[in-house]
Structure formats: structure tokens, C-alpha cells
Design a protein around this motif. Structure first.
Motif: not given
Length: 323
Positions: A46-47, A62, A122, A125-126, A129-130
């Protein structure tokens, strides 16, 4: 605990299914993209990241815009899984996979414009999550390839003590990143551990005072530590965790230096267990491991000898628990 010396993953996979009770997908840092951070980057669908002289860096994009290096890291992981699937054909029993935890990853990976992801609430956190999403896909893939396995998922968090202490240097080198509090550390770690369910989980941290309470509050089923490093305060936390049902992965076999005999390797663990007055029955459940990763071993032969010592050391620990 995951890392091994040399570049022959096929040979190591064969050895692990022969020698240890919990075989695992090894990491070979000597291979291109074989280190633990590159392995984690391979999970991050996702990143987008690229590899700079200073290490991995977010590009702000992305996955479709993933760099050549990220695609190579992902390809390396898939090739490793192919080898694992070959040797695990028909296997039933525990099988361990491991990846870097969210906090160590945030303290290692850089933001697009410099400094660590750790500096941006932020962004970290991203990243977590990824990582959670990528780990969830990874677990599903390993289950598909080795359907008879009882999966064990290990998160490596060597950097978390420094994150909690506010000891991670800034990019300039003139300061330190702000410390993260316990609840904040638990939140992101818990998110990644949840992604591994229903696998057995553990968090590995070789430190004098690993944050055991953070690990257990985040939902880790086990903690892996280097027994030789632990302070008295750390042992007290481990004692409380074990009595509450947390499984201890005890690193008693040194990764370098002279090789002890099984009695010598077992003695520090057994002695401390008795000093703390812990239930001998719980001692039988302790998983015996190397003190840390074995990538620094002088040779694959030396690393194999240390792995071979684990079973006999576990037998001695079990015998001592009966005394």
C-alpha cells in the motif's frame, strides 16, 4: 530467531526443517534485499518506497509507483516463499515467519523529505496500517502454500526501547525524536499483531529492559528476549507476564563466542526462574532460542551448531523443572 549467515536459503531451509522444533522462513542479510527491513518493505503493497544510500525512504506514492528496489525486495520474498513451499510440502506443525514491527520500521524508514517516519504522527500510522495489511496478506499466502502449518508470527522490535526513551536521533544528529508514550506504542503494535490472527504471535526484543508490558498489552502471545542482557527489573516484568499466560521465548544460546554445553546454556534461565519463585510447570513451556539472530555467526557451520544445541538445552530445562 530469524536471521542466518550466508546466501544459500535453500540449504538453510532444508537444515531448519531437520534441526529445530519450530522451523521458520529465514532472513539472509548477506543476500541483496535479504535483511529484515527489506523483507518488511516487500510486504508493503500500500506504500511506495525507494532505496537510498541512507536506507529505505517513502516516496509519497502508492504501490503502482513502487521503485525498482521495492519490486526487487518483493520478488526476493516471493522467491523465498517458493523455496519454503518446496521443503514444507506435506509438513504439519509449527512454522514461524517474522517481520519488523511498526515502531522499529518507523524509526528506520525515512520520510520523502528526510528525517524518520517516527517524526510524523500521521506517517507512522499510515506505515503501521500498510504493514498490518501486508502482513495479513503474507500470512494468508503462507497458509495457502503450507496448509498444514500452525503459524507463528514474530515481530522484531529492537528499536522500540529507544523510541520509548526518546533516544532515536533526528536527521541532523543534533537532537532526538520525541519519546512515544506507552499507550501510543501499544496502539500501533496492537494493530499489526491483530493482522496476524489467528496465528500465534510474539514480539522479539534483545535489550536489557525490553518493554514487556507494552508487548503484552498490545496482545502478543509471547515475548522473545536475550536472557544474558536482562536487568532485575526486566525479569520481574517477565515473571508477571509468564504468570499471566504469556509464553517466554528464552534466548539462552549465545550467537557468538564459545559454544556452551546444554547444561551451561540452561543454567542461567533455571537459576533465575527459581529465584523468582515461578511455577516449575511453566518452565517446561518456555521455548529455547538463540540469544538473537545468527546472521553475525562466523560461518553457517557455526550457526548450525548453535541451532542444534537448542533441542538438548530444552531437554535439560525440562529435566531441571522436575527437580
Amino acid at each position: 530467531m530469524g536471521s542466518l549467515p550466508g546466501e544459500d536459503l535453500r540449504e538453510w531451509t532444508k537444515v531448519l526443517f531437520e534441526v529445530v522444533s519450530i522451523p521458520f522462513l529465514p532472513e539472509l542479510p548477506a543476500q541483496p534485499y535479504g535483511d529484515m527491513v527489506s523483507r518488511a518493505v516487500g510486504l508493503l503493497t500500500d506504500l511506495a518506497l525507494d532505496l537510498q544510500p541512507a536506507g529505505w525512504r517513502l516516496t509519497g506514492g502508492t504501490d503502482p509507483r513502487a521503485s525498482l528496489d521495492q519490486r526487487r525486495a518483493r520478488s526476493r520474498l516471493l522467491e523465498d516463499l517458493d523455496i519454503l513451499e518446496e521443503f514444507a510440502d506435506g509438513y504439519t506443525g509449527p512454522l514461524k515467519i517474522q517481520t519488523v514491527g511498526p515502531w522499529t520500521l518507523a524509526a528506520t524508514v525515512e520520510l520523502p523529505r528526510g528525517d524518520k517516519v517516527l517524526a510524523d504522527h500521521g506517517a507512522r500510522r499510515d506505515l503501521a496500517e500498510a504493514l498490518a495489511h501486508g502482513l495479513q496478506e503474507h500470512v494468508a499466502e503462507v497458509r495457502r502454500r503450507v496448509p498444514g502449518a500452525d503459524l507463528v508470527v514474530q515481530l522484531d522490535e529492537p528499536g522500540l526501547p529507544a523510541v520509548l526513551a526518546g533516544a532515536v536521533p533526528t536527521a541532523s544528529g543534533w537532537g532526538k525524536h520525541r519519546s512515544v508514550d506507552g499507550p501510543g506504542a501499544v496502539e500501533l503494535l496492537s494493530r499489526v499483531l491483530e493482522a496476524a490472527e489467528p496465528a500465534i504471535t510474539l514480539v522479539h526484543c534483545c535489550a536489557a529492559r525490553p518493554p514487556v508490558e507494552v508487548f503484552t498489552k498490545a496482545g502478543a502471545g509471547g515475548v522473545a528476549v536475550d536472557i544474558s542482557l536482562l536487568t532485575d527489573a526486566a525479569w520481574e516484568q517477565i515473571g508477571l507476564a509468564v504468570e499471566a499466560g504469556t509464553l517466554l521465548y528464552a534466548g539462552v544460546v549465545p550467537t557468538t563466542g564459545s559454544l556452551p554445553n546444554p547444561e551451561q546454556a540452561a543454567t542461567p534461565l533455571v537459576r533465575r526462574w527459581r529465584e523468582l519463585g515461578l511455577d516449575p510447570a511453566l518452565l517446561k513451556e518456555v521455548v529455547i532460542t538463540p540469544a538473537c539472530g545468527l546472521a553475525g555467526s562466523p560461518s553457517p557451520v557455526d550457526a548450525r551448531r548453535r541451532l542444534e544445541l537448542l533441542r538438548s538445552t530444552a531437554e535439560v530445562v525440562a529435566e531441571k523443572a522436575e527437580e
